[in-house]
Every structure is written in C-alpha cells, then in structure tokens.
Scaffold this motif. Structure first.
Motif, mmCIF file in Angstrom:
data_model
loop_
_atom_site.group_PDB
_atom_site.id
_atom_site.type_symbol
_atom_site.label_atom_id
_atom_site.label_comp_id
_atom_site.label_asym_id
_atom_site.label_seq_id
_atom_site.Cartn_x
_atom_site.Cartn_y
_atom_site.Cartn_z
ATOM 1 N N GLU A 283 0.848 -1.187 0.000
ATOM 2 C CA GLU A 283 0.000 0.000 0.000
ATOM 3 C C GLU A 283 0.887 1.241 0.000
ATOM 4 N N ASN A 284 0.522 2.191 -0.849
ATOM 5 C CA ASN A 284 1.277 3.439 -0.962
ATOM 6 C C ASN A 284 0.325 4.614 -0.707
ATOM 7 N N ALA A 285 0.546 5.313 0.398
ATOM 8 C CA ALA A 285 -0.293 6.475 0.715
ATOM 9 C C ALA A 285 0.493 7.736 0.368
ATOM 10 N N ASP A 286 -0.094 8.549 -0.490
ATOM 11 C CA ASP A 286 0.650 9.683 -1.037
ATOM 12 C C ASP A 286 0.001 11.001 -0.618
ATOM 13 N N HIS A 287 0.832 11.969 -0.258
ATOM 14 C CA HIS A 287 0.271 13.247 0.183
ATOM 15 C C HIS A 287 0.202 14.272 -0.942
ATOM 16 N N GLU A 288 0.632 13.861 -2.160
ATOM 17 C CA GLU A 288 0.588 14.783 -3.283
ATOM 18 C C GLU A 288 -0.679 14.557 -4.117
ATOM 19 N N SER A 289 -0.725 13.392 -4.799
ATOM 20 C CA SER A 289 -1.866 13.142 -5.690
ATOM 21 C C SER A 289 -1.895 11.672 -6.075
ATOM 22 N N GLU A 290 -3.013 11.256 -6.658
ATOM 23 C CA GLU A 290 -3.123 9.865 -7.099
ATOM 24 C C GLU A 290 -2.143 9.589 -8.241
ATOM 25 N N ALA A 291 -2.017 10.572 -9.137
ATOM 26 C CA ALA A 291 -1.108 10.382 -10.274
ATOM 27 C C ALA A 291 0.320 10.155 -9.779
ATOM 28 N N HIS A 292 0.712 10.925 -8.779
ATOM 29 C CA HIS A 292 2.055 10.795 -8.220
ATOM 30 C C HIS A 292 2.235 9.415 -7.577
ATOM 31 N N ALA A 293 1.212 8.981 -6.831
ATOM 32 C CA ALA A 293 1.276 7.679 -6.168
ATOM 33 C C ALA A 293 1.420 6.565 -7.196
ATOM 34 N N ARG A 294 0.652 6.678 -8.298
ATOM 35 C CA ARG A 294 0.674 5.637 -9.325
ATOM 36 C C ARG A 294 2.038 5.593 -10.029
ATOM 37 N N GLU A 295 2.546 6.764 -10.314
ATOM 38 C CA GLU A 295 3.857 6.865 -10.964
ATOM 39 C C GLU A 295 4.939 6.197 -10.100
ATOM 40 N N GLN A 296 4.896 6.508 -8.807
ATOM 41 C CA GLN A 296 5.880 5.945 -7.876
ATOM 42 C C GLN A 296 5.769 4.424 -7.819
ATOM 43 N N PHE A 297 4.525 3.946 -7.738
ATOM 44 C CA PHE A 297 4.274 2.517 -7.648
ATOM 45 C C PHE A 297 4.795 1.818 -8.893
ATOM 46 N N GLU A 298 4.475 2.422 -10.056
ATOM 47 C CA GLU A 298 4.865 1.769 -11.304
ATOM 48 C C GLU A 298 6.380 1.717 -11.442
ATOM 49 N N SER A 299 7.050 2.783 -11.022
ATOM 50 C CA SER A 299 8.509 2.758 -11.168
ATOM 51 C C SER A 299 9.117 1.773 -10.160
ATOM 52 N N LEU A 300 8.517 1.651 -8.976
ATOM 53 C CA LEU A 300 8.987 0.649 -8.018
ATOM 54 C C LEU A 300 8.843 -0.757 -8.599
ATOM 55 N N LEU A 301 7.675 -1.039 -9.168
ATOM 56 C CA LEU A 301 7.416 -2.399 -9.650
ATOM 57 C C LEU A 301 8.293 -2.729 -10.866
ATOM 58 N N GLU A 302 8.560 -1.727 -11.687
ATOM 59 C CA GLU A 302 9.484 -1.941 -12.814
ATOM 60 C C GLU A 302 10.867 -2.337 -12.303
ATOM 61 N N ALA A 303 11.333 -1.591 -11.310
ATOM 62 C CA ALA A 303 12.653 -1.890 -10.742
ATOM 63 C C ALA A 303 12.649 -3.292 -10.137
ATOM 64 N N ALA A 304 11.537 -3.671 -9.505
ATOM 65 C CA ALA A 304 11.455 -4.985 -8.852
ATOM 66 C C ALA A 304 11.430 -6.112 -9.881
ATOM 67 N N LEU A 305 10.750 -5.862 -11.015
ATOM 68 C CA LEU A 305 10.717 -6.869 -12.084
ATOM 69 C C LEU A 305 12.119 -7.066 -12.658
ATOM 70 N N GLU A 306 12.802 -5.963 -12.806
ATOM 71 C CA GLU A 306 14.171 -6.006 -13.323
ATOM 72 C C GLU A 306 15.088 -6.773 -12.369
ATOM 73 N N ASP A 307 14.909 -6.508 -11.072
ATOM 74 C CA ASP A 307 15.699 -7.168 -10.041
ATOM 75 C C ASP A 307 15.406 -8.668 -9.992
ATOM 76 N N GLY A 308 14.175 -9.029 -10.365
ATOM 77 C CA GLY A 308 13.789 -10.442 -10.305
ATOM 78 C C GLY A 308 13.060 -10.802 -9.023
ATOM 79 N N CYS A 309 12.956 -9.846 -8.080
ATOM 80 C CA CYS A 309 12.261 -10.170 -6.834
ATOM 81 C C CYS A 309 10.748 -10.166 -7.041
ATOM 82 N N VAL A 310 10.287 -9.655 -8.178
ATOM 83 C CA VAL A 310 8.870 -9.726 -8.530
ATOM 84 C C VAL A 310 8.764 -10.332 -9.923
ATOM 85 N N THR A 311 7.814 -11.263 -10.091
ATOM 86 C CA THR A 311 7.665 -11.885 -11.415
ATOM 87 C C THR A 311 6.444 -11.355 -12.162
#
Ligand code: FAD
Ligand code: ZN
Length: 470
Positions: A283-311
């Motif tokens: 869960e990601n709670a953001d104090h800026e905006s939904e768009a910002h929260a989504r952007e952050q989440f997506e970049s985290l998950l991309e990095a995790a897919l690259e790392d291999g810790c997420v499939t």
C-alpha cells in the motif's frame, strides 16, 4: 442475591449488571476455545462508576476481568469457570471526548469501537491509522491493553506508538489521569507504557489520548507475485527506498494460504494464484496526488521486475479493486476456520532472518509432524508472521490438535528463540500462552514483571492467571 451483585447494581444501575440469562457473548472467547462462568457482567457508564465498581470488587475479594470487544485471540477477556469473577465491560464508555486539531490528538473513552473512532476522526479531517480485521468490534481500550498491531504498523507503529496518554482506574479503585497529550514528558517512570500491553492485569484503561495524522491525498494498493521469501524481503527494501514514508502496508501471503481463500470463497479472485509461491500486498499512501502515487508505484514495480524479486504485478485501478485485494488478505483467517481447526502463531523475528527462519522451520515441521499444512502469511514489513498450522488434509483435525499442538508450538517457539524473535508479536499472552512464556522470556525479565504485578495489584484481583502468574 450475592451482596456484591447488589452493591454493583447500586453503583451502575440494575440494568447494567447482568447475572442471569445467556451471557455467552461475555463468557466465551472469540475463537470459542474457552467458555467461562461470570459472577456478573458489570457495564459502568463513567470512570467514576468503574472506580466504584473496582473498589466494591476489591473489598469483596472478587477478581475482575476487563473486557472490550472480546475479539482477543489468547483467551484473556473472558472469566474462568469458577463463577466468582466479575467481567467489567467498557462497552458503554464509548464517547470521543475531544479532538484537538492543533495538538493532533483525539481523546477517547476505552469502549469506543476502533472503526467508529476511525470514522469520527476522518469526519473531522484526520487519520487515525490503527487498522485491523477486527476493527468493527474491537475497542480502543482492548487495542491498548493488547498493544494491537495490524496492517499499518510499518508506517505508524502499533497502539503503543500511537498513544500519548491514558486514564486508568487502578486495582485499588483510584483514578490516574494521565491524559496529557504531551509528546515530551521525562518526569520519571513511564506509567503509560506499563499499562499498554498489560492485558488488564494491572488496571483498567478508561480513556486514552491518541495521535492523529493528516489524511493522505491518495492511497493505492498493488499485488506482486514473488518467487520466494528472500525475494519478498528484497522487495521490501526496494519499496522502503522508493516510497519512503508512503509505504503504509506490506503483507506477504504463501500460496497454500491463498489456495484456502480460493477454495472457501470462490467469488474472490486471487491474482497470479497458480504461478507464484508468494503474493505480496503493498500500500502506498501519497500526500501529493493519485497520479504521483501511481507513478511511484509503477517505477517501483518496474525496478522490482528487473531485479527479479517480482515476477508479475498489478496496481489496483479503483478503490473497489483495492478493497478486493485487501479482502483476499483479510479472508485468510476465515478460510482457515472454514478449512477446520488449526494452530495459530503470531511470531516475530528480525526481518532479515525471516527467509532462513521459514526455510528451517518448514523443513523441521515436515519431518517431525508429517502431513501438517503450513498457512504462512502476515505483516512482513514488521517481521511478524502468522505462521499457522492446519491439520492434514481430510484427517481428524480435533485429534491432530490434541496429539500435536504442544509439539508444534514447542518446535515453532524453539526456532523463534533461536532466531532472536518473540512468541507473540500481536495477540499477547492471555491465558493461552501464560505457561509458555517462562520458557521463552529471561528469568530476569519475568522477575521484574512479577514485581510490577505485585506492586500494582497486591491482591491479584486484576485479570489473574493472565500474562504472568504470581
Ligand atoms: P478484548 O478481547 O475485550 O480484550 C483483550 C485483552 O485486553 C483482555 O486481556 C482484556 O482483559 C483486556 N482489556 C480489554 N479492554 C481493556 C481495558 N479497557 N482496560 C484494561 N484491559 C482491557 N490483533 C492485532 O494486534 N493485530 C491484528 O491484525 C489483529 N487482527 C485480528 C483479526 C481478527 C478477525 C480478530 C478476531 C482479532 C484480531 N486481533 C488482532 C486480535 C484482537 O482484535 C486485538 O487483540 C484487539 O486489540 C482486542 O480488542 P478488544 O476490545 O476486542 O479486547
Ligand atoms: Zn496480524
């Protein structure tokens, strides 16, 4: 009539002293593991009435069992079988006394149901972050008495971290007003922290001053498929780094735990159910905006897919979808209950050691208790797992528990000790673990606990036989 009952009636009114008829709701614990018999259930309406009721019980030598929502999981809020104990229910004391916006605090009576406290503060524009599956019934007094955790601990802490002050009725029936709301107060021993987590064995919490937080602008939920617990811990590290204090939830669920949800709640859809050994809810709670929260989440998950810790991963598109994902997580205990009797644990070990703990303990259990099925899930972000054990498929679960519960507990807890963990991260000791505790806590710590208990409750009338025996 027992003279104590008459006296309690004169204090709180006859309507609020229950001693005839069906008292199951107060006498049986939530998991139905124990059914006691109360002398009476007394329901005071004010702190003064609690104090007077405690003085009356103390004079009569009657033990008191404080009770909130009776959702505790360690048989701590119900009376024993003697018919001599008085259940003191805080349910009628449920007022929100004050919201102090400038101090960011709310002062609330102990019997207020957690969900209604969340709603009241939200209406006033503030977040009260304590959150657990029992929130529709559990009370803030019970949360404090058990130092409850739940799903937001990694960001906001447990009940103890959220509490700034308490009002307590002591075992002698005196009132301690410690509702200061101060964030700094170094005037000696911290009495507040002594009562938090004491499970009703030192005194009765009648009110509390709790911290409030700004409401986030947007809260997003994601589900990630992860190949191992090692990978889940790596994902936690990445999420902490990238989301920082926006990371408010990190729950891990093993494939077997999720398969029970699919089996018993066919209407619930478990993402990546067959393809992945573990699911992680973030869960990601953001104090800026939904768009910002989504952007952050997506970049985290991309990095995790690259790392291999997420499939594989999915970010919920709507509030309804987020609720569905959380619903899967929250349905695990219910699915377990549907599957049959089981052995529950709420252990903690340092997060870094969780993969090794599970690898070793899984193997030990498979060898020593053949057929036992592991339902492993929990608050990985806090190092806290519900490392539960379900009886073998199709077998006699009651017989399994009778023959193996002690052995399973001994194995799991010995491993906890070896890994520097705790046998209870959330639910407390109650009467379920009171005789296990001495095996896993240092004699020095136990001696100090007994000294505190004897000093504050010399007659041993406050919830005797729970937490520590004297
Ligand atoms: P009760 O069950 O009534 O009492 C619990 C203990 O506190 C007893 O020892 C009782 O004597 C004492 N007590 C109660 N009120 C007072 C008071 N005012 N003063 C002094 N002592 C008091 N717990 C977690 O930590 N995290 C979770 O995620 C979580 N999830 C849960 C999910 C479900 C579905 C259920 C049923 C339980 C869960 N629990 C969890 C356990 C339970 O909800 C918590 O322990 C909760 O804090 C208990 O609150 P209560 O008001 O029901 O207390
Ligand atoms: Zn939990």
């Amino acid at each position: 009539m027992n003279p104590l009952i008459a006296q309690l009636q004169s204090i709180v009114g006859a309507a609020h002293v229950l001693h005839e008829g069906d008292l199951t709701a107060w006498e049986q614990d939530w998991r139905k593991r124990s059914r006691g018999k109360a002398l009476a259930v007394v329901r005071p309406g004010s702190t003064a009435e609690v104090a007077a009721a405690v003085r009356a019980c103390a004079a009569a030598g009657a033990a008191i069992v404080p009770q909130g929502g009776n959702t505790g999981l360690v048989v701590g809020a119900t009376p024993d079988a003697t018919g001599t104990q008085v259940v003191l229910s805080l349910q009628r004391m449920n007022a929100v006394r004050e919201i102090d916006a400038a101090n960011l605090t709310v002062t609330v009576e102990a019997g207020c149901v957690l969900q209604s406290l969340q709603e009241r503060t939200r209406e006033a524009g503030w977040l009260f972050p304590l959150s657990l599956a029992a929130e529709g019934s559990c009370t803030i007094g019970g949360n404090l008495a058990t130092n409850a955790g739940g799903t937001q601990v990694l960001r906001y802490g447990n009940a103890r971290d959220l509490c700034l002050g308490l009002e307590v009725v002591t075992a002698q029936g005196d009132v301690w007003d410690g509702l200061s709301g101060l964030r700094k107060d170094n005037t000696g021993y911290d009495l507040r922290d002594l009562f938090i987590g004491s499970e009703g064995t030192l005194g009765i919490v009648t009110a509390a001053t709790m911290k409030l937080y700004p409401l986030p602008a947007a809260t997003l939920t994601a589900w990630a498929a992860v190949p191992s617990l090692d990978a889940a811990v790596r994902l936690l590290g990445l999420a902490r780094g990238r989301l920082a204090s926006g990371l408010t939830g990190f729950e891990v669920m093993g494939q077997f735990a999720l398969s029970l949800v699919t089996r018993h709640f066919a209407q619930l859809r478990v993402p990546f159910a067959d393809s992945s050994p573990y699911g992680v809810l973030l869960e990601n709670a953001d104090h800026e905006s939904e768009a910002h929260a989504r952007e952050q989440f997506e970049s985290l998950l991309e990095a995790a897919l690259e790392d291999g810790c997420v499939t594989d991963a999915v970010v919920a598109e709507s509030v309804a979808q987020a609720h569905q994902l959380w619903h899967v997580r929250e349905s695990i205990p219910l699915a377990q209950a549907q599957e049959g009797l089981n052995i529950k644990h709420d252990i903690s070990v340092p997060i870094s050691r969780i993969p090794e703990y599970c690898a070793q303990t899984d193997a030990l259990l498979a060898r020593e208790v053949p057929g036992a099925r592991l339902v492993n899930f929990g608050h990985l972000g806090d190092g806290n797992l519900h490392y539960n054990v379900q009886a073998p498929e199709g077998g006699d679960a009651a017989a399994f528990l009778r023959d193996h519960e002690q052995r399973v507990n001994d194995l799991v807890y010995a491993q906890v000790l070896r890994f520097g963990g705790s046998i209870s991260a959330e639910h407390g000791v109650g009467s379920l673990k009171v005789d296990s505790l001495p095996h896993y806590k240092s004699p020095v710590a136990l001696a100090m606990m007994r000294a505190v208990k004897r000093a504050l409750d010399p007659q041993n009338l406050m919830n005797p036989g729970r937490v520590v025996r004297v």
